[in-house]
Design a protein around this motif. Sequence first.
Motif, PDB file in Angstrom:
ATOM      1  N   LEU A 272       0.814  -1.224   0.000  1.00  5.55           N
ATOM      2  CA  LEU A 272       0.000   0.000   0.000  1.00  5.55           C
ATOM      3  C   LEU A 272       0.845   1.270   0.000  1.00  5.55           C
ATOM      4  O   LEU A 272       0.308   2.356  -0.227  1.00  5.55           O
ATOM      5  CB  LEU A 272      -0.937   0.017   1.216  1.00  5.55           C
ATOM      6  N   GLY A 273       2.129   1.145   0.277  1.00  2.00           N
ATOM      7  CA  GLY A 273       2.997   2.316   0.289  1.00  2.00           C
ATOM      8  C   GLY A 273       3.977   2.329  -0.863  1.00  2.00           C
ATOM      9  O   GLY A 273       3.872   3.126  -1.799  1.00  2.00           O
ATOM     10  N   ILE A 274       4.932   1.397  -0.828  1.00  2.00           N
ATOM     11  CA  ILE A 274       5.996   1.393  -1.837  1.00  2.00           C
ATOM     12  C   ILE A 274       5.461   1.068  -3.227  1.00  2.00           C
ATOM     13  O   ILE A 274       5.845   1.705  -4.215  1.00  2.00           O
ATOM     14  CB  ILE A 274       7.094   0.398  -1.424  1.00  2.00           C
ATOM     15  N   TYR A 275       4.577   0.075  -3.318  1.00  2.00           N
ATOM     16  CA  TYR A 275       4.097  -0.346  -4.632  1.00  2.00           C
ATOM     17  C   TYR A 275       3.419   0.784  -5.409  1.00  2.00           C
ATOM     18  O   TYR A 275       3.797   1.059  -6.558  1.00  2.00           O
ATOM     19  CB  TYR A 275       3.159  -1.535  -4.475  1.00  2.00           C
ATOM     20  N   PRO A 276       2.408   1.454  -4.862  1.00  7.77           N
ATOM     21  CA  PRO A 276       1.758   2.506  -5.663  1.00  7.77           C
ATOM     22  C   PRO A 276       2.637   3.730  -5.897  1.00  7.77           C
ATOM     23  O   PRO A 276       2.603   4.315  -6.988  1.00  7.77           O
ATOM     24  CB  PRO A 276       0.511   2.858  -4.845  1.00  7.77           C
ATOM     25  N   PHE A 277       3.429   4.138  -4.897  1.00  8.33           N
ATOM     26  CA  PHE A 277       4.201   5.380  -5.028  1.00  8.33           C
ATOM     27  C   PHE A 277       5.559   5.180  -5.688  1.00  8.33           C
ATOM     28  O   PHE A 277       6.219   6.162  -6.042  1.00  8.33           O
ATOM     29  CB  PHE A 277       4.386   6.023  -3.647  1.00  8.33           C
ATOM     30  N   TRP A 278       5.954   3.927  -5.874  1.00  3.01           N
ATOM     31  CA  TRP A 278       7.238   3.655  -6.507  1.00  3.01           C
ATOM     32  C   TRP A 278       7.057   2.910  -7.828  1.00  3.01           C
ATOM     33  O   TRP A 278       7.503   3.368  -8.872  1.00  3.01           O
ATOM     34  CB  TRP A 278       8.103   2.835  -5.547  1.00  3.01           C
ATOM     35  N   ILE A 279       6.338   1.780  -7.792  1.00  3.56           N
ATOM     36  CA  ILE A 279       6.157   0.967  -8.997  1.00  3.56           C
ATOM     37  C   ILE A 279       5.154   1.610  -9.953  1.00  3.56           C
ATOM     38  O   ILE A 279       5.460   1.869 -11.122  1.00  3.56           O
ATOM     39  CB  ILE A 279       5.711  -0.456  -8.631  1.00  3.56           C
ATOM     40  N   LEU A 280       3.934   1.852  -9.467  1.00  2.00           N
ATOM     41  CA  LEU A 280       2.917   2.405 -10.357  1.00  2.00           C
ATOM     42  C   LEU A 280       3.296   3.808 -10.839  1.00  2.00           C
ATOM     43  O   LEU A 280       2.936   4.195 -11.961  1.00  2.00           O
ATOM     44  CB  LEU A 280       1.562   2.440  -9.646  1.00  2.00           C
ATOM     45  N   ASN A 281       3.993   4.549 -10.042  1.00  2.00           N
ATOM     46  CA  ASN A 281       4.416   5.881 -10.471  1.00  2.00           C
ATOM     47  C   ASN A 281       5.319   5.807 -11.693  1.00  2.00           C
ATOM     48  O   ASN A 281       5.174   6.595 -12.638  1.00  2.00           O
ATOM     49  CB  ASN A 281       5.148   6.590  -9.326  1.00  2.00           C
ATOM     50  N   THR A 282       6.240   4.831 -11.699  1.00  2.00           N
ATOM     51  CA  THR A 282       7.146   4.741 -12.844  1.00  2.00           C
ATOM     52  C   THR A 282       6.491   4.079 -14.048  1.00  2.00           C
ATOM     53  O   THR A 282       6.737   4.473 -15.184  1.00  2.00           O
ATOM     54  CB  THR A 282       8.431   3.980 -12.458  1.00  2.00           C
ATOM     55  N   THR A 283       5.643   3.065 -13.826  1.00  2.00           N
ATOM     56  CA  THR A 283       5.024   2.396 -14.974  1.00  2.00           C
ATOM     57  C   THR A 283       3.937   3.242 -15.629  1.00  2.00           C
ATOM     58  O   THR A 283       3.723   3.146 -16.848  1.00  2.00           O
ATOM     59  CB  THR A 283       4.418   1.044 -14.554  1.00  2.00           C
TER      60      THR A 283
END
Length: 420
Positions: free
Chosen positions: A313-324
């Motif tokens: 809920l933290g790293i995935y949306p703000f790190w992964i989804l942000n770049t993809t």
Amino acid sequence: ASGGGVAQAPPPPTAPRVRRPRRGREGGGRRKMAAAAALRAWFWNERFWLPHNVTWADLAGEPGPGLQYPRAGHVLSAFPLALGIFAVRLLFERFIAKPCAINLGIQDSGPHRAQPNAILEKVFTSITKSPDGRRLEGLSKQLDWDVRKIQRWFRHRRNQDKPTTLTKFCESMWRFTFYLSIFFYGIRFLWTAPWFWDTRQCWYNYPFQPLTSRLYYYYILELAFYWSLMFSQFTDIKRKDFLIMFVHHLATIGLITFSYMNNMVRVGTLVLCLHDASDFLLEAAKLANYAKYQRLCDAFFMLFGVVFIVTRLGIYPFWILNTTLFESWELIGPYPSWWLFNGLLVTLQLLHIIWSYLIVRTAYKALMRGKVSKDDRSDVESSSEEEDVTANSTRVFSTSSNGSNRINGHVASGQWTQEE
């Protein structure tokens, strides 16, 4: 000729009959070949797989000495590797996990066996394993048994086919070992990767990004592990969520293969490592539970919940989804497979929210009752001689990845219930 008759000349030899190929058969073969070629061309359509103005021919060459781009044929190497992983697992469980379990006092003894009864056995094998009230009444009259005695017989009969704690311990120890190893391998590899520190590096000069040997081994090893799960799922402990996990494994294999073929491996390694971060903690909680170290089990499960929520809920949306979604849009722009890939990742985020809710609910109930206990998706039913069902026993819902938190990060909802 005798009798003054005139001799007749023998008939001329007939020419050998030459079989000519049937035009219909040749035409059918050509049509099949043409259909296969059309299907292949449709599946490998460059306008779907690759950004604008990029073709498969552009990726056919070598970017440098000893380097190459991902090839579709590379994924075939995952099959023999998966068989090797499965063989290593069998050796590990027999010569390492089993002795560890025995040293911890885990016995290789199954549940109480039901007493032989031909009538009940026939009902169990041919009609139902959980008879309803009407059938129980009929069997009670036929056998002159109390209804509760028949209920206990069916409960014991169901339990005797279920795996022992030793078997479950060995399975969880193998998964714990693999998850922990692959997580630290991924961290060590990504620590020196430029895209780990700057996710925009995932899209610079895409798709012309060379495939290094360490990246290749990391990706193919993850893919091979999932294929090994596919092979072993039919011999492993049969969980209540067997079908869900089967579909999950297929989806995971598809996503890993998909991201490899269109060379989205850099961002793929980030997703893999992120989902690896919590798997081994859940397996550690199971190991502690099977060994009856309840406080250690509770601690590992709570730690698993914290890591799961922080990463999903933290790293995935703000790190992964942000770049993809945003950085890739800015640097390479959208195209059909880009939309599909991001659609799957966004769907995964919605599942993360659902699974996080289940974990929080589990933790809350555990705190209220003071205990988190075992995953009973395949465990022995309540052994109480007074109750046929466990509705009155303390039950706490939880989540279990069952060895499956990778690209789509599935966590199947199961139940953790108090040991009898």
